[in-house]
Structures are given as C-alpha cells and as structure tokens.
Write a protein that holds these residues in place. Structure first.
Motif, PDB file in Angstrom:
ATOM      1  N   GLU A  94      47.434  98.166  70.342  1.00 45.00           N
ATOM      2  CA  GLU A  94      47.433  97.973  71.791  1.00 45.00           C
ATOM      3  C   GLU A  94      48.689  97.220  72.239  1.00 45.00           C
ATOM      4  O   GLU A  94      49.310  97.564  73.250  1.00 45.00           O
ATOM      5  CB  GLU A  94      46.182  97.202  72.218  1.00 45.00           C
ATOM      6  CG  GLU A  94      44.894  97.997  72.092  1.00 45.00           C
ATOM      7  CD  GLU A  94      43.669  97.144  72.396  1.00 45.00           C
ATOM      8  OE1 GLU A  94      43.831  95.928  72.648  1.00 45.00           O
ATOM      9  OE2 GLU A  94      42.545  97.689  72.364  1.00 45.00           O
ATOM     10  N   LEU A  95      49.063  96.204  71.465  1.00 46.24           N
ATOM     11  CA  LEU A  95      50.229  95.404  71.822  1.00 46.24           C
ATOM     12  C   LEU A  95      51.523  96.196  71.657  1.00 46.24           C
ATOM     13  O   LEU A  95      52.433  96.094  72.484  1.00 46.24           O
ATOM     14  CB  LEU A  95      50.274  94.130  70.979  1.00 46.24           C
ATOM     15  CG  LEU A  95      49.221  93.076  71.340  1.00 46.24           C
ATOM     16  CD1 LEU A  95      49.191  91.971  70.298  1.00 46.24           C
ATOM     17  CD2 LEU A  95      49.520  92.485  72.720  1.00 46.24           C
ATOM     18  N   ALA A 132      55.031  90.705  70.645  1.00 46.34           N
ATOM     19  CA  ALA A 132      53.724  91.262  70.309  1.00 46.34           C
ATOM     20  C   ALA A 132      53.041  90.431  69.225  1.00 46.34           C
ATOM     21  O   ALA A 132      51.833  90.162  69.293  1.00 46.34           O
ATOM     22  CB  ALA A 132      53.880  92.715  69.853  1.00 46.34           C
ATOM     23  N   LEU A 136      51.814  98.278  74.579  1.00 49.27           N
ATOM     24  CA  LEU A 136      52.162  97.487  75.753  1.00 49.27           C
ATOM     25  C   LEU A 136      53.666  97.225  75.831  1.00 49.27           C
ATOM     26  O   LEU A 136      54.259  97.252  76.911  1.00 49.27           O
ATOM     27  CB  LEU A 136      51.400  96.161  75.727  1.00 49.27           C
ATOM     28  CG  LEU A 136      51.508  95.259  76.959  1.00 49.27           C
ATOM     29  CD1 LEU A 136      50.925  95.937  78.188  1.00 49.27           C
ATOM     30  CD2 LEU A 136      50.791  93.935  76.703  1.00 49.27           C
ATOM     31  N   ARG A 183      45.713  86.194  70.467  1.00 52.32           N
ATOM     32  CA  ARG A 183      45.271  86.000  71.860  1.00 52.32           C
ATOM     33  C   ARG A 183      45.377  84.520  72.245  1.00 52.32           C
ATOM     34  O   ARG A 183      44.366  83.870  72.536  1.00 52.32           O
ATOM     35  CB  ARG A 183      43.842  86.509  72.061  1.00 52.32           C
ATOM     36  CG  ARG A 183      43.683  88.003  71.865  1.00 52.32           C
ATOM     37  CD  ARG A 183      42.295  88.481  72.239  1.00 52.32           C
ATOM     38  NE  ARG A 183      42.153  89.910  72.081  1.00 52.32           N
ATOM     39  CZ  ARG A 183      42.487  90.832  72.981  1.00 52.32           C
ATOM     40  NH1 ARG A 183      43.015  90.437  74.128  1.00 52.32           N
ATOM     41  NH2 ARG A 183      42.313  92.115  72.753  1.00 52.32           N
ATOM     42  N   ILE A 236      52.927  91.088  80.525  1.00 49.64           N
ATOM     43  CA  ILE A 236      52.062  90.495  79.514  1.00 49.64           C
ATOM     44  C   ILE A 236      51.376  89.248  80.042  1.00 49.64           C
ATOM     45  O   ILE A 236      50.187  89.020  79.794  1.00 49.64           O
ATOM     46  CB  ILE A 236      52.890  90.191  78.246  1.00 49.64           C
ATOM     47  CG1 ILE A 236      53.140  91.512  77.498  1.00 49.64           C
ATOM     48  CG2 ILE A 236      52.177  89.187  77.336  1.00 49.64           C
ATOM     49  CD1 ILE A 236      54.154  91.411  76.395  1.00 49.64           C
ATOM     50  N   LEU A 275      51.366  87.332  70.365  1.00 53.25           N
ATOM     51  CA  LEU A 275      50.130  87.555  71.127  1.00 53.25           C
ATOM     52  C   LEU A 275      48.962  88.001  70.250  1.00 53.25           C
ATOM     53  O   LEU A 275      47.850  88.183  70.767  1.00 53.25           O
ATOM     54  CB  LEU A 275      50.381  88.620  72.200  1.00 53.25           C
ATOM     55  CG  LEU A 275      51.428  88.258  73.255  1.00 53.25           C
ATOM     56  CD1 LEU A 275      51.758  89.480  74.102  1.00 53.25           C
ATOM     57  CD2 LEU A 275      50.945  87.126  74.122  1.00 53.25           C
TER      58      LEU A 275
END
Length: 282
Positions: A108-109, A137, A112, A143, A171, A140
């Motif tokens: 997902e990152l 990425a 993104l 989280r 982001i 992150l």
C-alpha cells in the motif's frame, strides 16, 4: 498534544533550552540558523539523544522525565534522514519489511509513493528521489504517531524536491500523524507546515504560522525576504552587494552608509518600498 520542556548542554557555549507544545496531527517546522538546536531537539524527541533534564510527553505516554527514559523503538516515531539510511544489500520491499513484516501495508505504501513497480529493484539502482520515497515509505511501516523529517529533501534538485513535498502533504493527510520538519528552506516550510517554531542559540524565540514568521511587512513595503552577502564591490561612486536570495545571485546597489554596515557572510533582509530595494542587516 506533545509537551516538550527540556535542557541539553552540548558545549560550554551552547545549551538547548526548549519549551513548546505541539498539537496532535499538526504539521510543524523547526526553523533557524545552523547550530541553533533544531536537529538536537529532533534527536531528543526521537530518543537518540538524552536530555540533561526536563520531560517530553506524547498524550498520556511519557518519553522521558526525571525517573523514566523510553527507548527509541518504544516511542512509535518514524524518522526520515537526509541520507536515506537504507540497506543497500536489500531490495525495496525487503527494506520496508525489515521495519515491519506486513507485506500488505508495504504494498500500500509503495503504491502511495508510486514505486510499486520497483518493489524487487535493488536500492543501489534507484535515483536519489526514488531512494527518498523508499525511505519515507519505510518510516511509515510502523504507522507512527509522529513523523520526524530531518532536512530529508535538501540533497535533491528542485523538481524532485517539489514532487516529494507533494508526497509529504498527501501522506500527512492520509495518516493524520503529527509531522515535524527541520528545514532551512523557507519556501518548503511555507508549503508544508501549519506552525513554525523559530530557534536561535538553543531557545524558541518565535512561534506562529509561516505567514506570521516569514511575511514581515512595514508601512508600504510590498515584500521582504532573507538573503546572504557574498561580496561587496566598489564601482566608481557606488557600492554593489552581491547577494544570494532564493537560490539565485543578485546585485543590490548600496549607499556608502549601507555598505559600511555590511560585510561578506552576513545575513540581511531585503525589502521593496517606493520602487527601491532596501537592505537591512539581521
């Protein structure tokens, strides 16, 4: 709310003495001259450096005080460095999974930051901008509640830098985390940050929105900005200052009184008033 009140002596002539509160979910910037304490404050917040006294609290979690010191890995903070700090012997996907073994989140990152087609690529073969997107990425992957950005874009060219600034905005909005940026670039801070804390000699000397901090008006003055004196030349009866401003070199005509008050290397404030460029030493 992040509550920061700490002291750290780094040398006989320099002590960081910072007191500030940062609202949860804000995008804030630390701004100031080199050696003002910006990165020191960031490293204390991350837990890479231990303060001599004080405390830092993130909501109901105490990062440190007189009785407790929470290790960096337990602070749920993402940290993006200027030099990427990636593992060159791992491909892109493995760099992300090293931080957190969650392949779904990693995919997902990468999507993104628009690097999904490079998930199996060697880090060594990526461009500087691509490496920084991988590093972002990876920061992150856990989280984090807080994302710390230590001049992460300063080594990139202007076009790539602008694109990565857009990624940072996207982001920050997607994750809703508190983001803290250290940068010398006023335009970058203006574009990204909601609140600016200005440091000088280890202390917070000013706080406000980017407009309040950087847009300084007086009377009929139309604009003002910081510049640096590179050279002062005498040309016949005039003096001319060669200045660096906004990554460009310009010439400013000086009166004898102005030239006497200036020297090579000093920082000045340029402003326009009544069709004349004024120069004032900071």
């Amino acid at each position: 709310m992040i509550e920061i009140s700490c002291k750290k002596t780094l040398s006989p002539s320099f002590t960081l003495d910072a007191h500030l509160n940062i609202k949860k979910g804000d995008f804030v910037a630390f701004h100031g001259k080199s050696g003002s304490g910006k990165t020191t404050l960031l490293r204390i917040l991350a837990g890479f450096l231990k303060a001599d006294s004080g405390y830092i609290k993130n909501a109901n979690i105490t990062f440190f005080d007189d009785y407790k010191f929470l290790a960096p890995q337990n602070r749920n903070i993402g940290y993006l460095f200027q030099d990427y700090a990636l593992f060159p012997n791992m491909n892109v996907m493995k760099n992300l999974l090293f931080a957190n073994n969650d392949k779904k989140l990693a995919s997902e990152l990468l999507s993104l930051v628009e690097l999904e087609e490079h998930e199996h690529s060697s880090v060594a073969k990526l461009s500087g901008g691509q490496k920084q997107r991988v590093a972002l990425a990876r920061a992150l992957m856990r989280r984090p509640d807080i994302l710390l950005l230590d001049e992460p874009l300063s080594a990139l060219d202007n076009e790539i830098r602008a694109k990565l600034q857009d990624y940072l905005i996207k982001i920050h909005e997607s994750f809703g985390m508190t983001t803290i940026l250290v940068s010398h670039d006023v335009s970058e801070i203006y574009k990204l940050a909601k609140v600016v804390y200005e440091l000088n000699d280890g202390k917070i000397i000013n706080q406000g929105t980017p407009s309040q901090i950087f847009l300084k008006h007086s009377g009929s003055q139309k604009f003002s900005f910081h510049a640096k004196i590179l050279e002062i030349q005498k040309r016949d009866a005039l003096y001319v200052a060669i200045v660096e401003v906004a990554n460009q070199i310009s010439e400013i005509a000086l009166s004898h009184a102005e030239a006497t008050n200036l020297e090579v290397g000093c920082e000045v404030l340029l402003s326009a008033k009544a069709f004349k460029i004024n120069i004032k030493r900071i």
